[in-house]
Write a protein that holds these residues in place. Structure first.
Motif, short mmCIF file in Angstrom:
data_model
loop_
_atom_site.label_atom_id
_atom_site.label_comp_id
_atom_site.label_asym_id
_atom_site.label_seq_id
_atom_site.Cartn_x
_atom_site.Cartn_y
_atom_site.Cartn_z
N LYS A 68 -3.66 3.17 -0.24
CA LYS A 68 -4.21 4.19 0.64
C LYS A 68 -4.37 5.49 -0.16
O LYS A 68 -3.70 5.69 -1.17
CB LYS A 68 -3.30 4.41 1.85
CG LYS A 68 -1.95 4.97 1.49
CD LYS A 68 -1.12 5.22 2.73
CE LYS A 68 0.21 5.86 2.35
NZ LYS A 68 1.01 6.17 3.50
N PRO A 69 -5.24 6.40 0.27
CA PRO A 69 -5.41 7.67 -0.44
C PRO A 69 -4.12 8.49 -0.43
O PRO A 69 -3.45 8.58 0.60
CB PRO A 69 -6.51 8.39 0.34
CG PRO A 69 -7.22 7.31 1.08
CD PRO A 69 -6.20 6.25 1.36
N PRO A 112 2.63 3.28 -4.92
CA PRO A 112 1.61 3.08 -5.95
C PRO A 112 2.16 2.28 -7.14
O PRO A 112 3.37 2.25 -7.38
CB PRO A 112 1.26 4.51 -6.37
CG PRO A 112 2.41 5.34 -5.97
CD PRO A 112 3.05 4.66 -4.81
N GLY A 138 0.79 -1.22 0.00
CA GLY A 138 0.00 0.00 0.00
C GLY A 138 0.82 1.27 0.00
O GLY A 138 0.33 2.33 -0.33
N GLU A 188 -6.04 12.94 -2.49
CA GLU A 188 -6.75 11.95 -1.67
C GLU A 188 -7.44 10.88 -2.53
O GLU A 188 -8.62 10.59 -2.35
CB GLU A 188 -7.78 12.62 -0.76
CG GLU A 188 -7.18 13.34 0.42
CD GLU A 188 -6.47 12.40 1.40
OE1 GLU A 188 -7.03 11.36 1.74
OE2 GLU A 188 -5.33 12.74 1.80
N ARG A 189 -6.69 10.30 -3.44
CA ARG A 189 -7.23 9.26 -4.32
C ARG A 189 -6.43 7.97 -4.15
O ARG A 189 -5.23 8.01 -3.85
CB ARG A 189 -7.15 9.70 -5.79
CG ARG A 189 -7.89 10.98 -6.13
CD ARG A 189 -9.37 10.78 -6.40
NE ARG A 189 -9.65 9.78 -7.39
CZ ARG A 189 -9.76 10.01 -8.69
NH1 ARG A 189 -9.62 11.22 -9.16
NH2 ARG A 189 -10.04 9.02 -9.52
N THR A 190 -7.08 6.84 -4.36
CA THR A 190 -6.40 5.55 -4.33
C THR A 190 -6.09 5.04 -5.73
O THR A 190 -5.41 4.03 -5.87
CB THR A 190 -7.24 4.50 -3.58
OG1 THR A 190 -8.51 4.39 -4.23
CG2 THR A 190 -7.41 4.87 -2.12
N SER A 191 -6.62 5.74 -6.75
CA SER A 191 -6.33 5.34 -8.14
C SER A 191 -6.59 6.54 -9.05
O SER A 191 -7.24 7.51 -8.66
CB SER A 191 -7.21 4.16 -8.56
OG SER A 191 -8.57 4.55 -8.58
N ARG A 219 -2.62 2.91 -9.10
CA ARG A 219 -3.44 2.54 -7.95
C ARG A 219 -2.52 2.39 -6.74
O ARG A 219 -1.35 2.06 -6.87
CB ARG A 219 -4.26 1.30 -8.21
CG ARG A 219 -3.48 0.05 -8.44
CD ARG A 219 -4.38 -1.11 -8.85
NE ARG A 219 -3.61 -2.28 -9.18
CZ ARG A 219 -2.94 -2.46 -10.30
NH1 ARG A 219 -2.96 -1.53 -11.23
NH2 ARG A 219 -2.25 -3.55 -10.51
#
Length: 146
Positions: free
Chosen positions: A72-73, A42, A39, A92-95, A69
């Protein structure tokens, strides 16, 4: 049957041998058991990854799909080669997905960096290759049968 009886029957020796700990952690990461390690960094993917230019072509014109991806954000920015300005940023994105129209005679390096401190997290290469048939040499002469 309680949870304590299951674990009482299994004895796991605790060792201080560093090489053994490294092997165990490597095994757990390779089978995907360590979500914390996965995690943190990315994963960046580019499709297609290669552009093959014909002899008469000088520039690769290819639409690319760049996708990342994370576990975690994160606050990330996508860069191409050594450009100072990012192509796009996500907060604040995970992908994320970005479509890029390549118009280049050479390979491109795409990088994902943290937005806050510009730290490089991962990179992926889009390769441009050329057909070079004039430099190929036959292994044997056409008259040689052996």
């Amino acid at each position: 049957m309680g949870a304590s009886t299951i674990f009482e029957s299994v004895r796991i020796p605790i060792t201080t041998d560093i090489s053994t700990l490294v092997r165990v952690c490597t095994l757990l990461i390779s089978i995907g058991a360590c979500t914390v390690a996965r995690g943190e960094t990315p994963v960046l993917e580019i499709k297609p990854q290669v552009c093959a230019l014909a002899k008469q072509e000088s520039v690769c014109k290819e639409p690319l799909r760049i996708q990342w991806r994370a576990g975690k954000p994160m606050h990330l920015c996508l860069f191409v080669d050594s450009e100072a300005a990012p192509l796009v940023c996500w907060q604040e994105r995970t992908s994320g997905v970005y479509h890029y129209q390549a118009h280049t005679p050479h390979s491109l390096m795409f990088q994902l960096r943290q937005e806050s401190d510009n730290q490089l997290l991962t990179s992926e290469m889009f390769s441009v290759i050329r057909e070079q048939t004039e430099y190929r040499q036959r292994r044997r002469k056409p008259w040689n049968f052996f």
